[in-house]
Design an enzyme around this catalytic site. Structure first.
Site, short mmCIF file in Angstrom:
data_model
loop_
_atom_site.label_atom_id
_atom_site.label_comp_id
_atom_site.label_asym_id
_atom_site.label_seq_id
_atom_site.Cartn_x
_atom_site.Cartn_y
_atom_site.Cartn_z
N GLY A 11 46.64 43.55 33.17
CA GLY A 11 46.95 44.60 32.19
C GLY A 11 48.39 45.06 32.35
O GLY A 11 48.89 45.17 33.46
N ARG A 72 45.82 36.70 30.51
CA ARG A 72 44.77 36.43 31.49
C ARG A 72 44.43 34.95 31.35
O ARG A 72 44.37 34.44 30.25
CB ARG A 72 43.56 37.33 31.23
CG ARG A 72 43.89 38.79 31.48
CD ARG A 72 42.67 39.66 31.64
NE ARG A 72 42.98 40.85 32.42
CZ ARG A 72 43.25 42.05 31.89
NH1 ARG A 72 43.23 42.22 30.60
NH2 ARG A 72 43.51 43.07 32.68
N ASP A 103 44.96 43.75 41.19
CA ASP A 103 44.32 42.97 42.26
C ASP A 103 43.94 41.56 41.83
O ASP A 103 43.99 40.63 42.64
CB ASP A 103 43.13 43.72 42.87
CG ASP A 103 42.15 44.23 41.83
OD1 ASP A 103 42.37 43.97 40.62
OD2 ASP A 103 41.16 44.86 42.22
N THR A 125 49.75 48.72 37.83
CA THR A 125 48.54 49.02 37.06
C THR A 125 48.43 50.53 36.91
O THR A 125 48.76 51.26 37.85
CB THR A 125 47.27 48.46 37.74
OG1 THR A 125 46.13 49.08 37.13
CG2 THR A 125 47.19 48.74 39.22
N ASP A 127 45.82 52.17 36.87
CA ASP A 127 44.58 52.67 37.50
C ASP A 127 44.77 53.27 38.89
O ASP A 127 43.91 53.99 39.38
CB ASP A 127 43.55 51.53 37.60
CG ASP A 127 43.24 50.92 36.24
OD1 ASP A 127 43.37 51.63 35.23
OD2 ASP A 127 42.88 49.73 36.20
N ASP A 129 44.47 51.81 41.68
CA ASP A 129 43.27 51.40 42.43
C ASP A 129 43.56 50.34 43.49
O ASP A 129 42.67 49.60 43.89
CB ASP A 129 42.21 50.87 41.44
CG ASP A 129 42.70 49.67 40.64
OD1 ASP A 129 43.90 49.35 40.70
OD2 ASP A 129 41.87 49.05 39.95
N ARG A 171 39.28 52.13 35.34
CA ARG A 171 38.28 51.15 35.82
C ARG A 171 37.33 51.81 36.79
O ARG A 171 36.78 52.83 36.48
CB ARG A 171 39.00 49.97 36.47
CG ARG A 171 39.66 49.08 35.46
CD ARG A 171 39.52 47.67 35.94
NE ARG A 171 40.39 46.79 35.22
CZ ARG A 171 40.53 45.53 35.52
NH1 ARG A 171 39.90 45.02 36.57
NH2 ARG A 171 41.30 44.75 34.81
P1 ATP Z 1 44.54 45.01 35.86
O1 ATP Z 1 43.71 45.56 36.98
O2 ATP Z 1 45.64 45.93 35.47
O3 ATP Z 1 43.77 44.50 34.70
P2 ATP Z 1 44.70 42.49 37.24
O4 ATP Z 1 45.85 41.80 37.87
O5 ATP Z 1 43.60 42.91 38.17
O6 ATP Z 1 45.30 43.71 36.44
P3 ATP Z 1 43.04 40.37 36.12
O7 ATP Z 1 42.72 40.08 34.71
O8 ATP Z 1 41.92 40.64 37.06
O9 ATP Z 1 44.09 41.56 36.08
O10 ATP Z 1 43.86 39.12 36.73
C1 ATP Z 1 44.98 38.59 36.06
C2 ATP Z 1 45.02 37.07 36.21
O11 ATP Z 1 45.15 36.72 37.60
C3 ATP Z 1 43.76 36.34 35.76
O12 ATP Z 1 43.72 36.11 34.37
C4 ATP Z 1 43.92 35.00 36.52
O13 ATP Z 1 44.80 34.12 35.86
C5 ATP Z 1 44.53 35.46 37.84
N1 ATP Z 1 43.45 35.58 38.83
C6 ATP Z 1 42.50 36.53 38.91
N2 ATP Z 1 41.61 36.27 39.89
C7 ATP Z 1 41.99 35.08 40.44
C8 ATP Z 1 41.48 34.24 41.48
N3 ATP Z 1 40.39 34.56 42.17
N4 ATP Z 1 42.15 33.10 41.76
C9 ATP Z 1 43.26 32.76 41.09
N5 ATP Z 1 43.76 33.49 40.08
C10 ATP Z 1 43.16 34.64 39.76
#
Ligand code: ATP
Length: 319
Positions: A11, A72, A103, A125, A127, A129, A171
């Site tokens: 995000g 994503r 994360d 982020t 959040d 978090d 979240r």
């Molecule tokens: P936010 O919490 O603000 O949404 P985020 O970084 O947690 O941000 P996610 O959608 O969970 O957002 O992850 C972003 C991208 O990171 C995913 O679309 C994927 O490409 C990559 N990613 C997430 N988990 C994994 C994993 N276990 N292994 C490899 N790549 C990952």
């Protein structure tokens, strides 16, 4: 290290642009070339990569969103996706990568680091978090957006003697709700970290009403449940005119606050420092106003802790 890359993932959050700017300027200051990777890990696998110059990051420090866009990608979660990503990085001669995101994005950074490709995470982020940092980039701006919205809603709440339930993002974390509720003098703040007693929420509303309060504001974190459901329950239990506002995506955008711009600048520059020191698989953060860095794997196995003193304070102040 002569060439590094930077991407934003997950995000978007206000202040990500200021972080990108800091990475680019700090690296160039030290004679390192910087490559911007567009659309997160998706763009990395597709080779959507471009060299950034000092001027490429001009006029963005004050903008929300991310100039590198975000995406994503399910494919990147696979071994095959990560292999393709590393091939692209090698093709461009990029030796280290800075990942700005949450994360999920850090899990991707860990995977690349485990495959011998040095990555540094920068927590971005709204959040708040992520463990290992007191604040994430974007939290302060989102908090101020919520405060501004609640101040406006409060005018109507008072004029019409209504109860308002405001559902905010976060979240599974209650930070945005807690800070906004405290800053706005909410009657009740409902957060996932602390089970709430619905009867107490109603008691508070009734007591306030009896002593002549014209408005009541209840802040609900999205991690607890739906604002609409809570609003209906309150209306049924009190017969008070109750309205619900779900703030939604206005919380994610907008000009970053000074706090977020400065935080992003400090964390972005620190991430470059770590790559120059030969470090990998670490996340930069801020704790007690000091810049810190932690193993990302440690960060991912811990849970973000909400400040329970603030929860108690909010309770005491909203008698
Ligand atoms: P936010 O919490 O603000 O949404 P985020 O970084 O947690 O941000 P996610 O959608 O969970 O957002 O992850 C972003 C991208 O990171 C995913 O679309 C994927 O490409 C990559 N990613 C997430 N988990 C994994 C994993 N276990 N292994 C490899 N790549 C990952």
């Amino acid at each position: 290290m002569k060439k590094i890359g930077v991407l934003t993932s997950g995000g978007d959050a206000p202040g990500m642009n200021a972080a990108i700017r800091a990475v680019v300027r700090k690296a160039i200051f030290h004679g390192i070339e910087v490559y911007g990777i567009y659309n997160g890990y998706q763009g990395l696998m597709e080779g959507n990569i471009e060299k950034l110059e000092i001027g490429s990051v001009g006029d963005i420090i004050q903008r929300g969103g991310t100039m590198l866009y975000s995406a994503r990608s399910e494919k990147f979660k696979t071994e095959e996706g990560q292999k393709v990503a590393i091939e692209q990085l090698n093709k461009f001669g990029i030796e280290g990568l800075i990942v700005i995101g949450g994360d999920g994005s850090f899990q991707g950074a860990v995977k690349l680091t485990e495959k011998g490709y040095p990555c540094i995470g920068v927590p971005g982020t709204i959040d708040n978090d992520i463990p290992g940092t007191d604040f994430t980039i974007g939290f302060d701006t989102a908090l101020n957006t919520i405060i501004d919205a609640i101040d406006k809603i409060r005018d109507t709440a008072t004029s019409h003697e209504r109860t308002y339930v405001i559902e905010v993002m976060g979240r599974d974390a209650g930070d945005l709700a807690l800070w906004a509720g405290l800053a706005d003098g909410a009657e009740s703040i409902l957060i996932p970290e602390k089970p709430h007693d619905f009867d107490m929420v109603i008691d508070r509303l009734k007591r306030g009403h009896e002593r002549g309060k014209k408005h009541s504001i209840i802040v609900l974190a999205e991690g607890v449940g739906k604002g609409m459901d809570l609003g209906e329950k309150i209306q049924e239990s009190t017969a008070m005119e109750t309205r619900v506002t779900v703030l939604g995506h206005i919380q994610r955008g907008g000009r970053p606050t000074g706090q977020d711009r400065v935080l992003a600048s400090r964390l972005g520059a620190k991430a470059v420092d770590l790559l120059m020191e030969g470090k990998a698989g670490r996340m930069v953060g801020i704790q007690n106003n000091e810049l810190v860095d932690h193993e990302i794997t440690q960060v991912l196995t811990h849970k973000h802790e909400l400040d329970m003193n603030m929860v108690n304070l909010a309770n005491e102040l909203s008698i």
